[in-house]
Design a protein around this motif. Structure first.
Motif, short mmCIF file in Angstrom:
data_model
loop_
_atom_site.label_atom_id
_atom_site.label_comp_id
_atom_site.label_asym_id
_atom_site.label_seq_id
_atom_site.Cartn_x
_atom_site.Cartn_y
_atom_site.Cartn_z
N ASP A 80 3.06 -8.68 28.59
CA ASP A 80 3.83 -7.80 29.46
C ASP A 80 3.01 -6.60 29.92
O ASP A 80 3.28 -6.04 30.99
N GLU A 112 17.42 -8.38 35.25
CA GLU A 112 16.13 -8.95 34.86
C GLU A 112 14.98 -8.24 35.56
O GLU A 112 15.01 -8.02 36.77
N GLY A 113 13.98 -7.84 34.79
CA GLY A 113 12.80 -7.20 35.34
C GLY A 113 12.92 -5.69 35.52
O GLY A 113 11.92 -5.03 35.83
N HIS A 136 1.21 -12.69 34.49
CA HIS A 136 2.62 -12.48 34.82
C HIS A 136 2.86 -12.86 36.28
O HIS A 136 2.33 -12.23 37.20
N MET A 157 10.61 -3.53 33.12
CA MET A 157 9.20 -3.56 33.50
C MET A 157 8.96 -2.71 34.75
O MET A 157 7.92 -2.02 34.86
N GLN A 158 9.91 -2.70 35.66
CA GLN A 158 9.76 -1.87 36.87
C GLN A 158 9.76 -0.38 36.52
O GLN A 158 9.04 0.41 37.12
N TYR A 194 2.33 -4.74 38.51
CA TYR A 194 3.35 -4.08 39.32
C TYR A 194 2.92 -2.66 39.70
O TYR A 194 3.17 -2.20 40.82
N GLY A 250 1.67 -7.49 33.10
CA GLY A 250 2.69 -7.39 34.13
C GLY A 250 2.91 -5.96 34.59
O GLY A 250 3.02 -5.68 35.78
N ASP A 251 2.96 -5.03 33.62
CA ASP A 251 3.09 -3.61 33.97
C ASP A 251 1.94 -3.18 34.88
O ASP A 251 2.15 -2.48 35.89
N GLY A 265 5.48 -12.76 38.40
CA GLY A 265 6.13 -11.81 39.30
C GLY A 265 5.20 -10.67 39.69
O GLY A 265 5.14 -10.27 40.86
N GLY A 266 4.49 -10.13 38.71
CA GLY A 266 3.56 -9.04 38.99
C GLY A 266 2.42 -9.48 39.89
O GLY A 266 1.99 -8.74 40.79
#
Length: 486
Positions: free
Chosen positions: A58, A23-24, A88, A27-28, A65, A61-62, A90-91
């Motif tokens: 997303d 997962e993720g 996002h 995107m990383q 990060y 999110g990109d 997490g980001g």
């Protein structure tokens, strides 16, 4: 070959890849490529001021990060959130851990900032990252994003779009409203059609492709030939070749009013790879004076002698009889300029041999019965519609020349054009050049796309940053040919 795929195809490939990765991880990968591109553009990351424009998808999110990676290298990174409650998570956490700052589009998070203060923050940035809208965006930017896009345009720094400039249509290249203008677009997995087709291409700036491991179908939505592809298609004579085996192209063009169109079409044809050029029409004296190697006839297309392909229409005026006579021939035919207006759709559809039509936007609009602006704003749709309506291959000339086949399949986009080609007679040269390639044995799609490629490259070489005439473009075709093969 550079390929572009539709949003639906890309999303399907992404879902399939994400199912096989932790997962993720996808995107990383994208964020790492984006951060590297931003660092290259900045040159010196430490101490630079980076502003992220972050939407709810997303792409946001990109951007977050990637911003975290830049912050860890010493950049001062601020994320402007257009939808703070949907950013996002997490980001956002990664950026904060790296020391990044977060504000909302209306002011500082948790404080009483102002929208104007945020715009000034964008304007002072060394780098602005556009992560507002993803590849599914339609119809231009939302009103709350427009001031930020305008501030980015005023910014002293570079603007980098994530995957695609926000506000443009990924699938069609249309721009229906305000959109971000980027200096660089970092796109993931594959090009999207909107990155290769105007008007959206104009908003993308330079494009950098980051490979994230997508498994894509064999046939793309759009493809652009490169030097190596063109080199494989160029007709090169063999030891046993003679002028007839190399192909003979007939040029039915020009009139008392427009003899120059005939001369320019013949100029393009003589440099297009066929072994001989036959000219039929009222400009024979002008043609033979300029090009004595041309086989000139005043007996009409039926009595001109054997040809492997015809070009009809440039400067033809109202000579419908000649256009009809050429269309009745059982060889490939290229129809341009006045020939497009005089050719009946039913006659073209009924032809057994290939037909290549080469309209500019105004001519395409007249054939489709729409405004020119509609064609220029939706070039891909217009080329496909014309090809289907006439049962022909259509080369739609313009800032991004497109070649669409009536049978469907990938549309070709020409990457070599230059604005210096917007000069009288340039299209006549292209017609002769592509017609000669037809006579040499290339398919209509290949003749159109290779002809456009050489024509665009010749325009660049001839201009070299200065104005040129159509005859200069024709004379530069051999140099373009050698450039491709070299």
């Amino acid at each position: 070959m550079r390929s572009a795929y539709s949003v639906e195809t890309v999303r399907t490939a992404e879902r399939e890849l994400m199912a096989r990765l932790p997962e993720g991880a996808l995107m990383q990968r994208a964020a790492a490529g984006l951060a590297a591109a931003c660092a290259d553009l900045l040159g010196r990351v430490y101490g630079s001021r980076v502003v992220l424009l972050v939407g709810s998808g997303d792409n946001g999110g990109d951007a977050l990060y990637a911003g975290a990676r830049l912050a860890r290298r010493g950049a001062g990174v601020t994320a402007v959130l257009l939808a703070p409650e949907r950013a996002h998570a997490g980001g956002l956490a990664a950026l904060r851990r790296a020391g990044g700052r977060v504000v909302s589009a209306g002011g500082a998070e948790g404080a009483g900032g102002s929208a104007r203060g945020v715009e000034e923050l964008v304007e002072r940035a060394d780098l602005v990252v556009d992560g507002i809208v993803g590849i599914g965006g339609k119809g231009g930017l939302r009103p709350d994003a427009v001031p930020l896009a305008a501030a980015a345009q005023r910014s002293r720094g570079a603007v980098v779009a994530v995957d695609l400039p926000s506000g443009v249509d990924a699938d069609t290249g249309e721009v229906r409203g305000a959109a971000v203008r980027a200096d660089l677009t970092v796109t993931f997995g594959t090009h999207k059609p909107g990155l290769l087709i105007d008007p959206a291409r104009e908003y993308a700036g330079s494009v950098r492709l980051v490979d994230i491991g997508l498994d894509l179908p064999v046939e793309p939505e759009l493809e652009a030939l490169q030097h190596a592809d063109v080199a494989e298609l160029l007709p090169v004579p063999r030891a046993e070749s003679d002028k007839y085996r190399r192909g003979v192209v007939g040029i039915a063009a020009g009139s008392a009013r427009y003899p120059g169109a005939a001369v320019l079409a013949v100029a393009g044809a003589l440099r297009g790879g066929a072994g001989a050029v036959r000219y039929v029409g009222p400009a024979g004296e002008a043609v033979i004076t300029r090009f004595p190697e041309t086989l000139v006839s005043d007996q009409g297309p039926k009595h001109a002698g054997r040809v492997q392909a015809w070009v009809v229409g440039p400067g033809a005026g109202d000579d419908a009889a000649t256009v009809g006579e050429v269309l009745a021939a059982d060889v490939p035919v290229l129809v341009d300029a006045d020939g497009l207006r005089l050719a009946e759709a039913g006659v073209v559809r009924a032809r057994r041999a290939p037909t290549l039509m080469t309209p500019h936007a105004g001519e395409a609009a007249a054939l489709l019965g729409v405004d020119r602006a509609e064609v220029e704003g939706g070039r891909l749709a217009a080329a496909r519609e014309l090809a289907g309506r006439y049962g022909a291959t259509v080369l739609l000339k313009g800032s991004t020349t497109l070649v669409a086949d009536s049978g469907g399949g990938a549309v070709r986009v020409n990457p070599t054009g230059t604005s210096w080609l917007a000069t009288a007679g340039s299209g006549d040269v292209l017609s002769g050049l592509a017609g000669s390639l037809l006579a040499a044995g290339l398919s209509a799609v290949d003749a159109g796309s290779v002809g456009a490629y050489l024509h665009g490259l010749a325009g660049r070489l001839a201009a070299d940053g200065a104005p040129v005439g159509a005859h200069d473009v024709a004379e530069a075709v051999p140099e373009a040919w050698r450039n491709v093969l070299g």
